[in-house]
Write a protein that holds these residues in place. Structure first.
Motif, PDB file in Angstrom:
ATOM      1  N   THR A 155      41.394  -2.176   0.966  1.00  0.00           N
ATOM      2  CA  THR A 155      42.706  -1.979   0.334  1.00  0.00           C
ATOM      3  C   THR A 155      43.214  -3.288  -0.262  1.00  0.00           C
ATOM      4  O   THR A 155      43.693  -3.313  -1.399  1.00  0.00           O
ATOM      5  N   LEU A 156      43.112  -4.370   0.491  1.00  0.00           N
ATOM      6  CA  LEU A 156      43.565  -5.667   0.003  1.00  0.00           C
ATOM      7  C   LEU A 156      42.763  -6.106  -1.223  1.00  0.00           C
ATOM      8  O   LEU A 156      43.342  -6.567  -2.218  1.00  0.00           O
ATOM      9  N   LEU A 157      41.451  -5.944  -1.191  1.00  0.00           N
ATOM     10  CA  LEU A 157      40.625  -6.314  -2.345  1.00  0.00           C
ATOM     11  C   LEU A 157      40.981  -5.491  -3.582  1.00  0.00           C
ATOM     12  O   LEU A 157      41.082  -6.026  -4.688  1.00  0.00           O
ATOM     13  N   GLU A 158      41.159  -4.195  -3.413  1.00  0.00           N
ATOM     14  CA  GLU A 158      41.503  -3.347  -4.552  1.00  0.00           C
ATOM     15  C   GLU A 158      42.864  -3.738  -5.126  1.00  0.00           C
ATOM     16  O   GLU A 158      43.061  -3.756  -6.339  1.00  0.00           O
ATOM     17  N   TRP A 159      43.810  -4.078  -4.269  1.00  0.00           N
ATOM     18  CA  TRP A 159      45.131  -4.512  -4.734  1.00  0.00           C
ATOM     19  C   TRP A 159      45.025  -5.845  -5.463  1.00  0.00           C
ATOM     20  O   TRP A 159      45.573  -6.017  -6.553  1.00  0.00           O
ATOM     21  N   LEU A 160      44.292  -6.791  -4.873  1.00  0.00           N
ATOM     22  CA  LEU A 160      44.145  -8.100  -5.504  1.00  0.00           C
ATOM     23  C   LEU A 160      43.421  -8.011  -6.849  1.00  0.00           C
ATOM     24  O   LEU A 160      43.690  -8.788  -7.754  1.00  0.00           O
ATOM     25  N   ARG A 161      42.521  -7.052  -6.980  1.00  0.00           N
ATOM     26  CA  ARG A 161      41.779  -6.868  -8.240  1.00  0.00           C
ATOM     27  C   ARG A 161      42.574  -6.080  -9.274  1.00  0.00           C
ATOM     28  O   ARG A 161      42.108  -5.858 -10.377  1.00  0.00           O
ATOM     29  N   GLY A 162      43.765  -5.615  -8.912  1.00  0.00           N
ATOM     30  CA  GLY A 162      44.597  -4.858  -9.841  1.00  0.00           C
ATOM     31  C   GLY A 162      44.211  -3.402  -9.973  1.00  0.00           C
ATOM     32  O   GLY A 162      44.613  -2.725 -10.913  1.00  0.00           O
ATOM     33  N   ARG A 163      43.462  -2.874  -9.016  1.00  0.00           N
ATOM     34  CA  ARG A 163      42.993  -1.480  -9.069  1.00  0.00           C
ATOM     35  C   ARG A 163      43.768  -0.551  -8.151  1.00  0.00           C
ATOM     36  O   ARG A 163      43.461   0.625  -8.053  1.00  0.00           O
ATOM     37  N   PHE A 164      44.725  -1.088  -7.421  1.00  0.00           N
ATOM     38  CA  PHE A 164      45.490  -0.284  -6.466  1.00  0.00           C
ATOM     39  C   PHE A 164      46.917  -0.781  -6.441  1.00  0.00           C
ATOM     40  O   PHE A 164      47.162  -1.991  -6.449  1.00  0.00           O
ATOM     41  N   ALA A 165      47.842   0.153  -6.422  1.00  0.00           N
ATOM     42  CA  ALA A 165      49.258  -0.183  -6.281  1.00  0.00           C
ATOM     43  C   ALA A 165      49.953   0.989  -5.595  1.00  0.00           C
ATOM     44  O   ALA A 165      49.554   2.139  -5.736  1.00  0.00           O
ATOM     45  N   THR A 166      50.974   0.655  -4.849  1.00  0.00           N
ATOM     46  CA  THR A 166      51.822   1.650  -4.211  1.00  0.00           C
ATOM     47  C   THR A 166      53.165   0.983  -3.959  1.00  0.00           C
ATOM     48  O   THR A 166      53.295  -0.232  -4.139  1.00  0.00           O
ATOM     49  N   GLU A 167      54.163   1.745  -3.542  1.00  0.00           N
ATOM     50  CA  GLU A 167      55.448   1.142  -3.221  1.00  0.00           C
ATOM     51  C   GLU A 167      55.239   0.053  -2.179  1.00  0.00           C
ATOM     52  O   GLU A 167      54.580   0.268  -1.174  1.00  0.00           O
ATOM     53  N   GLY A 168      55.759  -1.126  -2.448  1.00  0.00           N
ATOM     54  CA  GLY A 168      55.592  -2.259  -1.546  1.00  0.00           C
ATOM     55  C   GLY A 168      54.432  -3.158  -1.925  1.00  0.00           C
ATOM     56  O   GLY A 168      54.397  -4.309  -1.539  1.00  0.00           O
TER      57      GLY A 168
END
Length: 147
Positions: free
Chosen positions: A105-118
């Motif tokens: 989850t952290l990698l996907e967020w850092l790569r710009g491929r995942f976002a959600t509230e917060g």
């Protein structure tokens, strides 16, 4: 925590050390947050639907955003490896659980491929993630030229 320790990813998502007495100690802060959430849940259950650890299936916070959103484990499942992640958002309704794999989850967020509230999107799809991904450890000494 073993690899990076306490610190902040991209100036947004903050991870604290599990135990200790300093300002970055997770246990006292998590206890305070759980108590605060329980009080809010008693008064406004429609906006605070989750149970709090050590209640069965309760959330256990371990990281937060600079806006006060909490990244937590939902203590459901036979072992902690089975616990899904969940964001307890500060400014919106509670969302569903996330992937239980924190690293993924952290990698996907850092790569710009995942976002959600917060966890808002980082960068843009056409940007190189290495241009904006960064980790700032809390125990880092200030650079000599930063004075």
């Amino acid at each position: 925590m073993e690899r990076y320790g306490a610190g902040s990813w991209c100036g947004w998502l903050r991870f604290n050390v599990p135990f200790g007495e300093d300002q970055y100690a997770l246990a006292p802060w998590a206890g305070w947050y759980a108590e605060t959430y329980q009080g809010q849940r008693a008064e406004f259950p429609e906006y605070h639907p989750l149970t709090v650890y050590p209640e069965p299936g309760g959330f256990l916070p371990f990281a937060d955003s600079i806006d006060g959103d909490q990244l937590c484990w939902l203590t459901e499942g036979a072992t902690p490896d089975d616990w899904p992640l969940i964001i307890v958002p500060r400014h919106t309704d509670q969302g569903p659980p996330l992937n239980p794999d924190l690293t993924e989850t952290l990698l996907e967020w850092l790569r710009g491929r995942f976002a959600t509230e917060g966890l808002p999107p980082l960068g843009r799809r056409d940007e190189d993630p290495l241009d904006y991904i960064g980790f700032e450890p809390y125990d880092a000494e200030p650079a000599a030229d930063a004075q």
